[in-house]
Design a protein around this motif. Structure first.
Motif, PDB file in Angstrom:
ATOM      1  N   GLU A 125       5.972  -3.851  -3.197  1.00 61.07           N
ATOM      2  CA  GLU A 125       7.027  -4.161  -4.156  1.00 61.07           C
ATOM      3  C   GLU A 125       6.680  -5.315  -5.080  1.00 61.07           C
ATOM      4  OE1 GLU A 125       9.575  -2.483  -4.849  1.00 61.07           O
ATOM      5  OE2 GLU A 125       9.529  -1.050  -3.215  1.00 61.07           O
ATOM      6  N   THR A 163       3.546  -5.583   1.489  1.00 59.95           N
ATOM      7  CA  THR A 163       4.498  -4.842   0.670  1.00 59.95           C
ATOM      8  C   THR A 163       3.869  -4.468  -0.663  1.00 59.95           C
ATOM      9  OG1 THR A 163       6.652  -4.931  -0.446  1.00 59.95           O
ATOM     10  CG2 THR A 163       5.455  -7.009  -0.224  1.00 59.95           C
ATOM     11  N   LYS A 216       1.690   5.685   4.085  1.00 62.30           N
ATOM     12  CA  LYS A 216       2.541   6.635   3.364  1.00 62.30           C
ATOM     13  C   LYS A 216       3.135   5.990   2.121  1.00 62.30           C
ATOM     14  CE  LYS A 216       4.144   9.483   7.268  1.00 62.30           C
ATOM     15  NZ  LYS A 216       5.351   9.815   8.087  1.00 62.30           N
ATOM     16  N   ASP A 217       3.625   4.784   2.263  1.00 61.10           N
ATOM     17  CA  ASP A 217       4.236   4.093   1.124  1.00 61.10           C
ATOM     18  C   ASP A 217       3.204   3.841   0.029  1.00 61.10           C
ATOM     19  OD1 ASP A 217       6.222   2.644  -0.350  1.00 61.10           O
ATOM     20  OD2 ASP A 217       5.343   0.778   0.391  1.00 61.10           O
ATOM     21  N   SER A 260       3.090   4.126   8.466  1.00 65.56           N
ATOM     22  CA  SER A 260       4.209   3.860   7.567  1.00 65.56           C
ATOM     23  C   SER A 260       3.744   3.185   6.280  1.00 65.56           C
ATOM     24  CB  SER A 260       5.231   2.968   8.282  1.00 65.56           C
ATOM     25  OG  SER A 260       6.274   2.591   7.406  1.00 65.56           O
ATOM     26  N   LYS A 261       2.894   2.189   6.415  1.00 69.07           N
ATOM     27  CA  LYS A 261       2.388   1.480   5.237  1.00 69.07           C
ATOM     28  C   LYS A 261       1.488   2.380   4.392  1.00 69.07           C
ATOM     29  CE  LYS A 261       4.276  -2.524   6.305  1.00 69.07           C
ATOM     30  NZ  LYS A 261       5.329  -3.172   5.474  1.00 69.07           N
ATOM     31  N   SER A 279       1.984   7.119  -1.727  1.00 70.90           N
ATOM     32  CA  SER A 279       2.971   7.701  -2.637  1.00 70.90           C
ATOM     33  C   SER A 279       3.009   6.975  -3.975  1.00 70.90           C
ATOM     34  CB  SER A 279       4.362   7.667  -1.992  1.00 70.90           C
ATOM     35  OG  SER A 279       4.862   6.334  -1.894  1.00 70.90           O
ATOM     36  N   ARG A 280       2.581   5.735  -3.985  1.00 75.62           N
ATOM     37  CA  ARG A 280       2.555   4.951  -5.225  1.00 75.62           C
ATOM     38  C   ARG A 280       1.239   5.152  -5.976  1.00 75.62           C
ATOM     39  NH1 ARG A 280       6.574   0.635  -4.722  1.00 75.62           N
ATOM     40  NH2 ARG A 280       7.576   0.793  -2.683  1.00 75.62           N
ATOM     41  N   LYS A 299       5.764   2.218  -9.492  1.00 83.39           N
ATOM     42  CA  LYS A 299       5.295   3.594  -9.260  1.00 83.39           C
ATOM     43  C   LYS A 299       5.016   4.298 -10.587  1.00 83.39           C
ATOM     44  CE  LYS A 299       7.378   4.657  -4.771  1.00 83.39           C
ATOM     45  NZ  LYS A 299       8.194   5.645  -4.015  1.00 83.39           N
TER      46      LYS A 299
END
Length: 329
Positions: free
Chosen positions: A102, A100, A137-138, A134-135, A141-142, A165
């Motif tokens: 986050e 993650t 892309k996340d 998926s990972k 984007s950050r 971000k």
């Protein structure tokens, strides 16, 4: 130099016997290399599973790269290529369940791009597993927010806070050509698989800014901003290069990405091949030397002197050893 190499051919005659001997030696080495990888992976799994890196002396794990299992992610394509599929899918499951952004603190844009984003994208490329996409892309984007701020559409900030971000306040006024010129392959690939051209456009801008600043195809490694420009008025005169010229640390992969971006485009974006050829001409003209008395070729460095001149330094950084593989490619 052999001009035949430019087109990918060779003036050297390679006989069937040479090929057989070379393949036999390579297969022997391949076995030893795979065993070394298995040994390293088992140590990481036993003592540092899910951590950024293994500390072999203390047999513990450390998180110096954001706490996102950097070694695990960076090893994925190697596991696949070595046919260590059980280890690959075990790592995939960790990524699916635990990776993650986050909780990640401030991270290096350069290191996280080449190791984490690159690791996820290459794993998706070889396996087609949607977990990696998926990972990626996340994470992408950050990381791309590094191009926002005072240098919007120009040079990226060196660090970002992934969970927020946001760029960090520890941004340095000075960066280097490897740090900003080793992001493009990953973000261009992300653009390709997401159909979002902004990733490629923002990172390619770096090469537009740097190309006019070369000296005989070679680039001093340090980048500083000449004056403060607005968010919408970043131009080619906003930056200057200084410091030594080297194919070692802080210079190395910038030259590597020139050729690989051309290859990534299926050899259609010739501006990157032109940059590469200019740099290889500069390398051979200014940096290649022969040792004495053995006559071994090595890549020297140039150090700045007063009034814009450069002095040759008879030193080859160990990171410059990648250049042989680059020339072969």
């Amino acid at each position: 130099r052999y001009p035949e190499y430019i087109s990918g051919t060779t003036p050297i005659t390679i006989t069937p016997e040479m090929m057989t001997n070379s393949d036999s030696l390579a297969r022997t080495r391949r076995t030893s290399i795979k065993q070394a990888m298995q040994h390293a992976w088992e140590g990481y799994k036993q003592y540092a599973w899910g951590r950024d890196e293994l500390r072999p002396l203390s047999k513990s794990g450390g998180d110096n790269w954001g706490g996102m299992g950097t070694t695990l992610v960076d090893s994925l394509d190697t596991l696949w290529i070595m046919d260590l599929k059980e280890e690959f899918y075990e790592a995939r499951d960790w990524i699916r369940d635990y990776l993650t952004c986050e909780k990640a603190r401030d991270v290096s844009v350069f290191e996280t791009t080449i190791r984490s984003l690159g690791g996820l994208l290459s794993a998706y490329d070889v396996s087609g597993d949607a977990v990696f996409l998926s990972k990626a892309k996340d994470l992408g984007s950050r990381l791309i927010v590094a191009f926002d701020g005072s240098d919007k559409n120009g040079m990226p900030h060196q660090t970002v806070n992934l969970s927020a971000k946001a760029i960090t306040r520890s941004h340095r006024a000075q960066t280097n050509i490897a740090e900003v010129g080793t992001l493009q392959l990953e973000f261009r690939q992300l653009s390709s698989i997401t159909n979002d051209p902004s990733y490629a456009q923002k990172t390619e801008r770096v090469f537009e800014l740097l190309h006019p600043l070369h000296k005989n195809g070679l680039y001093p490694i340090d980048i500083t901003k000449k004056f403060q420009s607005s968010d919408t008025d970043t131009n080619l005169e906003s930056y200057k290069l200084s410091g030594k010229i080297t194919f070692g640390a802080m210079g190395d992969s910038f030259y590597e990405y020139m050729l690989k971006m051309w290859l990534q485009s299926n050899k259609t974006e010739t501006k990157y091949r032109d940059m590469y050829d200019e740099s290889m001409d500069g390398l051979h003209a200014k940096l290649i030397k022969n040792s004495s008395p053995d006559g071994l070729s090595y890549i020297s460095e140039l150090t700045p002197r007063p009034k814009g001149s450069y002095e040759s330094l008879d030193k080859m950084d160990h990171l410059a050893c990648f250049t042989g593989g680059l020339l072969a490619l």
